[in-house]
Write an enzyme that holds these catalytic residues in place. Sequence first.
Site, PDB file in Angstrom:
ATOM      1  N   ARG A 138       0.853  -1.191   0.000  1.00  0.00           N
ATOM      2  CA  ARG A 138       0.000   0.000   0.000  1.00  0.00           C
ATOM      3  C   ARG A 138       0.890   1.243   0.000  1.00  0.00           C
ATOM      4  O   ARG A 138       1.460   1.602   1.034  1.00  0.00           O
ATOM      5  CB  ARG A 138      -0.909   0.012   1.224  1.00  0.00           C
ATOM      6  CG  ARG A 138      -1.892  -1.148   1.286  1.00  0.00           C
ATOM      7  CD  ARG A 138      -2.663  -1.108   2.588  1.00  0.00           C
ATOM      8  NE  ARG A 138      -3.641  -2.191   2.680  1.00  0.00           N
ATOM      9  CZ  ARG A 138      -4.395  -2.427   3.758  1.00  0.00           C
ATOM     10  NH1 ARG A 138      -4.263  -1.653   4.835  1.00  0.00           N
ATOM     11  NH2 ARG A 138      -5.263  -3.420   3.767  1.00  0.00           N
ATOM     12  N   ARG A 184      11.253   6.506   3.476  1.00  0.00           N
ATOM     13  CA  ARG A 184      11.345   7.964   3.552  1.00  0.00           C
ATOM     14  C   ARG A 184      12.088   8.416   4.804  1.00  0.00           C
ATOM     15  O   ARG A 184      12.771   9.444   4.793  1.00  0.00           O
ATOM     16  CB  ARG A 184       9.949   8.572   3.485  1.00  0.00           C
ATOM     17  CG  ARG A 184       9.301   8.446   2.108  1.00  0.00           C
ATOM     18  CD  ARG A 184       7.824   8.776   2.140  1.00  0.00           C
ATOM     19  NE  ARG A 184       7.609  10.112   2.669  1.00  0.00           N
ATOM     20  CZ  ARG A 184       6.425  10.531   3.129  1.00  0.00           C
ATOM     21  NH1 ARG A 184       5.371   9.713   3.113  1.00  0.00           N
ATOM     22  NH2 ARG A 184       6.294  11.757   3.582  1.00  0.00           N
ATOM     23  N   TYR A 215      12.237  -0.808  -3.827  1.00  0.00           N
ATOM     24  CA  TYR A 215      11.901   0.613  -3.949  1.00  0.00           C
ATOM     25  C   TYR A 215      13.076   1.389  -4.509  1.00  0.00           C
ATOM     26  O   TYR A 215      14.240   1.078  -4.231  1.00  0.00           O
ATOM     27  CB  TYR A 215      11.519   1.200  -2.589  1.00  0.00           C
ATOM     28  CG  TYR A 215      10.128   0.853  -2.126  1.00  0.00           C
ATOM     29  CD1 TYR A 215       9.037   1.656  -2.453  1.00  0.00           C
ATOM     30  CD2 TYR A 215       9.893  -0.284  -1.365  1.00  0.00           C
ATOM     31  CE1 TYR A 215       7.753   1.335  -2.030  1.00  0.00           C
ATOM     32  CE2 TYR A 215       8.614  -0.618  -0.940  1.00  0.00           C
ATOM     33  CZ  TYR A 215       7.555   0.198  -1.274  1.00  0.00           C
ATOM     34  OH  TYR A 215       6.280  -0.127  -0.865  1.00  0.00           O
ATOM     35  N   ASP A 270       1.788   5.229  -0.080  1.00  0.00           N
ATOM     36  CA  ASP A 270       1.173   6.405   0.526  1.00  0.00           C
ATOM     37  C   ASP A 270       0.813   7.452  -0.517  1.00  0.00           C
ATOM     38  O   ASP A 270       1.191   7.349  -1.686  1.00  0.00           O
ATOM     39  CB  ASP A 270       2.136   7.036   1.540  1.00  0.00           C
ATOM     40  CG  ASP A 270       2.296   6.190   2.793  1.00  0.00           C
ATOM     41  OD1 ASP A 270       1.397   5.388   3.100  1.00  0.00           O
ATOM     42  OD2 ASP A 270       3.328   6.341   3.478  1.00  0.00           O
TER      43      ASP A 270
END
Length: 258
Positions: free
Chosen positions: A50, A202, A111, A52
């Site tokens: 999921r 992040r 990622y 953001d």
Amino acid sequence: MPRFALLVEYHGAPFAGWQRQADQPSVQGAIEAALAKLEPGEHTIAAAGRTDAGVHALAQVAHCDLSKDWDPFRLSEALNYHLKPAPVAITRAARVEDDWHARFSAHERRYTFRLLMRRAPATHDAGLVWQVSHQLDAAAMREAAQHLIGLHDFTTFRSSICQAASPVKTLDELTITEVDGWSGPELRFFLRARSFLHNQVRSFVGTLERVGAGAWAPERVRDALEAADRSACGPVCPPQGLYLAGVGYQDDPFPAQK
């Protein structure tokens, strides 16, 4: 009901994230609405992760169950027609076994994060990179990143609203590459793990940027990790440079195309 895997690419800016929401646009909601145009009724799809609000995907993976045994190519083409003008594309579709699951069958997530270093505002890459106006010391950032690789309690680097049962995860890879991008010099972060905590990537990038800027010594990242305390984390960077770049499966429905 035949089950199909979908390889999904999207620009995250217009969406409140992947997950369907009652009063805000979501990627999941856009795809489910497109599915309802093909087969009327309610549809619920599941994804590998999921993302953001504002986070992009190069290769998100989802699955859906349909009544008709669609030709995969025709399914992707039909979905893309009904997804317009949303910045979402089904780049491939594949028929999978009934017990195959986009989330639970995955054994790794990958990622990529793009960090642009230039003073002038980005134009072509606006909304696709995190931009800082100063140069960063990539070597110091790589030294600091080594402290994060492996099995650790990542409490420091997860959101206070993270719903994961445990903060203990294994980070398999975190590499930082210097790239001559179209808009200027970039740092590209590549991260690989079985799974990630909420805001973990992040939090890593925002903290490592402080090292590159000279505000933190590389050893401070180790100290922050060992503190297992969210207040020890550096700033959490904005979402627009983050991309879900790929998902790994034992029986990959989307083998590399030659």
